[in-house]
Design an enzyme around this catalytic site. Sequence first.
Site, PDB file in Angstrom:
ATOM      1  N   HIS A 132       0.859  -1.186   0.000  1.00 30.21           N
ATOM      2  CA  HIS A 132       0.000   0.000   0.000  1.00 30.21           C
ATOM      3  C   HIS A 132       0.895   1.235   0.000  1.00 30.21           C
ATOM      4  O   HIS A 132       1.972   1.232   0.596  1.00 30.21           O
ATOM      5  CB  HIS A 132      -0.913   0.030   1.221  1.00 30.21           C
ATOM      6  N   ALA A 176      16.689 -13.562  13.957  1.00 26.29           N
ATOM      7  CA  ALA A 176      15.250 -13.741  14.113  1.00 26.29           C
ATOM      8  C   ALA A 176      14.556 -12.404  14.373  1.00 26.29           C
ATOM      9  O   ALA A 176      15.091 -11.519  15.055  1.00 26.29           O
ATOM     10  CB  ALA A 176      14.971 -14.701  15.254  1.00 26.29           C
ATOM     11  N   THR A 181      15.700  -3.350   5.761  1.00 23.07           N
ATOM     12  CA  THR A 181      15.241  -2.244   4.921  1.00 23.07           C
ATOM     13  C   THR A 181      16.352  -1.674   4.045  1.00 23.07           C
ATOM     14  O   THR A 181      16.065  -0.899   3.135  1.00 23.07           O
ATOM     15  CB  THR A 181      14.674  -1.110   5.792  1.00 23.07           C
ATOM     16  N   ARG A 199      28.292  -8.072  13.799  1.00 19.45           N
ATOM     17  CA  ARG A 199      29.647  -8.606  13.750  1.00 19.45           C
ATOM     18  C   ARG A 199      29.926  -9.220  12.387  1.00 19.45           C
ATOM     19  O   ARG A 199      29.013  -9.523  11.630  1.00 19.45           O
ATOM     20  CB  ARG A 199      29.903  -9.637  14.850  1.00 19.45           C
TER      21      ARG A 199
END
Length: 205
Positions: A132, A176, A181, A199
């Site tokens: 969207h 996890a 981005t 790291r």
Amino acid sequence: MSDLRGYIFTKARLFRLRSYSFICTLVTSVNFRLRGISTGRNCRFFGLPVAVRMVGSRIAIGKNCSFRSDFTSNLVGINRKCVITTLRRNAEINISDNSGFSGTVIAAAGKITIGKNVLCGANTTITDFDWHGIMPDSRNMPDDPKTVVIEDNVWLGLNSVVLKGVTIGENSVIGANSVVTKDIPANVVAVGNPCRIIRDLKINK
């Protein structure tokens, strides 16, 4: 044998999974062929994935890939089926050999490329566009896609999300629950929301 019950139930589970995988692989192979989705040799399916190929688009899967859509096939906890979908004409999803997916969503309006030996942990998401628009007056109109590239030997951890325009370099590990981005270079461990490098990996060459 000191744990006969454990041995019997472990063997029974493996037999069920192999039998179930055989049936799911047969059904999915026929389904993919009918939908114009190409798959390489020795791909395995645990449970039935969801696949949608838009007219004029391409989905290609290499050999020896596995797709786990059944919640018992990965005991870390899959909460959905694998979904592989192209949403516009000329969109492409290219998956190379020996990669594995557990409850993974792969959705392309442009192009997503996944390398060899990529591991996608339970409930991961890879998408190359915003579903969207960000601005209120374009909220119901998705923005243009930006190519996603996941290079060889990458491991995406449980519940991680890879968003549009991202390249993840070879061998890197995404922790996890991370949201990727921006580009992640090769040979690093990166975690968080937004995902950041914590790291380097020491790779023996």
